[in-house]
Design a protein around this motif. Structure first.
Motif, short mmCIF file in Angstrom:
data_model
loop_
_atom_site.label_atom_id
_atom_site.label_comp_id
_atom_site.label_asym_id
_atom_site.label_seq_id
_atom_site.Cartn_x
_atom_site.Cartn_y
_atom_site.Cartn_z
N LYS A 1 0.83 -1.21 0.00
CA LYS A 1 0.00 0.00 0.00
C LYS A 1 0.87 1.26 0.00
CE LYS A 1 -3.89 -2.30 0.30
NZ LYS A 1 -3.31 -3.66 0.34
N CYS B 1 -9.56 0.80 9.98
CA CYS B 1 -9.99 -0.60 10.00
C CYS B 1 -10.31 -1.01 11.44
CB CYS B 1 -8.87 -1.48 9.45
SG CYS B 1 -9.07 -3.24 9.75
N ALA C 1 -5.73 -3.20 8.45
CA ALA C 1 -5.65 -2.74 7.07
C ALA C 1 -5.17 -1.30 7.00
CB ALA C 1 -7.02 -2.85 6.40
N THR D 1 -5.22 2.18 6.37
CA THR D 1 -6.30 3.11 6.01
C THR D 1 -5.92 4.51 6.47
OG1 THR D 1 -7.43 2.27 8.00
CG2 THR D 1 -8.21 1.47 5.87
#
Length: 324
Positions: free
Chosen positions: A54, A149, A154, A156
């Motif tokens: 990411k 999250c 995750a 974010t």
């Protein structure tokens, strides 16, 4: 609780947590941020952005934003850098490495080579005490209290914070360089802004054999033939020495017909607009559009520095060029 309400509350919680993450960055715009800017401004090369997963997606966007706002930059995948792409990086460059943990193995593997080459290193991490942050000459602190999250797993809030911090860096550099709207247009020549700021009148005007023109004394019927041949909805009227006498347009024709003018016997100078509105070839096409809109006209005569007609254009030319 209904499914609808659950979905709305989940989305609102995400927005709230990510907003808090961004707000927390403001206090961290400090001497380290300034140092990062100074390293980039002093560089004679490019900003090489690194990131895995990411962070790599965010790094790609940061590199694109830097490049489009006056700071040459591109993204290099850290794993690929270990297998040949390190050759894309020179001693003149600056590295901006993104890693939320600050311990991404693919990036840490590159550190010895980066240090050996003497390439300035800027890190953007969520852990200012990490190996990557400590190895950098300047660390941009993008840590967040919680991911949006609900499992706190995750990426974010952390990716949002990294993206915003990258934007802050790009805009600070833009302002430091005195980057202008025209500079931006050169980076976006295919976009609407590029066309408005780069396209000039000479790029779209009708010139030479395509320029409709008649001499003073020409009968109106012959001027209409010239207008029909050139298909511009107007004709330039010239003095004997080639100077601009006036312009005759479709609008002038309607007004002449309202006065029951005989097109077979009337000389053009009796129905033309004397001189008319003009623009120079080097003017931006957007300036020509503004002039037409301001005076509620559909065509302009293009003149050289001495005021002699060298071309003409109309609204359709600007429409085809994407200026309007």
């Amino acid at each position: 609780m209904s499914r609808t309400l659950e979905l709305v509350q989940s989305a609102q919680r995400t927005l709230r947590l990510e907003l808090e993450a961004v707000q927390g960055l403001e206090a961290r715009i400090d001497a380290r941020f300034v140092r990062a800017c100074e390293l980039i401004l002093a560089s004679k090369g490019r900003v090489i952005v690194l990131g895995m997963g990411k962070s790599g997606h965010i790094g790609n966007k940061i590199a694109a934003t830097l490049a489009s706002t006056g700071t040459p930059a591109f993204f290099v995948h850290p794993a690929e850098a270990s297998h040949g792409d390190m050759g894309m990086i020179t001693r003149e460059d600056v590295i901006l490495a993104l890693s939320n943990s600050g311990t991404t193995a693919e990036i840490l593997t590159l550190l010895p080579l980066v240090k050996r080459l003497g390439i300035p290193l800027i890190s953007l991490t969520g852990n200012p005490d990490s190996i990557l942050a400590q190895a950098a000459e300047a660390n941009l602190d993008a840590r967040v209290e919680h991911e949006a999250c609900p499992l706190n797993l995750a990426p974010t809030s952390s990716t949002t914070a990294a993206l915003v911090l990258g934007d802050a860096l790009a805009i600070a550099l833009l302002e430091a360089r005195g980057f202008t709207a025209e500079d931006f247009a050169f980076s976006h020549p295919g976009g609407a802004l590029g066309r408005r700021l780069l396209l000039k009148v000479e790029d779209v005007m009708h010139a030479d054999a395509r320029l409709p023109h008649v001499q003073r004394g020409t009968l109106l019927k012959d001027a209409l033939f010239e207008m029909s041949r050139k298909g511009l909805g107007m004709t330039v009227v010239l003095e004997a020495d080639g100077a601009l006498a006036g312009v005759f347009t479709d609008g002038d024709l309607r007004r002449a017909l309202d006065r029951s003018i005989d097109v077979h016997t009337t000389p053009i100078e009796q129905v033309m607009t004397v001189h008319g509105k003009t623009v120079q070839a080097q003017a931006l096409a957007a300036e020509a559009l503004k002039l037409m809109e301001q005076h509620k006209i559909n065509a302009l005569v293009v003149t050289d520095g001495s005021g002699r007609p060298i071309g003409a254009l109309n609204m359709h030319d600007l429409l085809r060029a994407g200026v309007m």
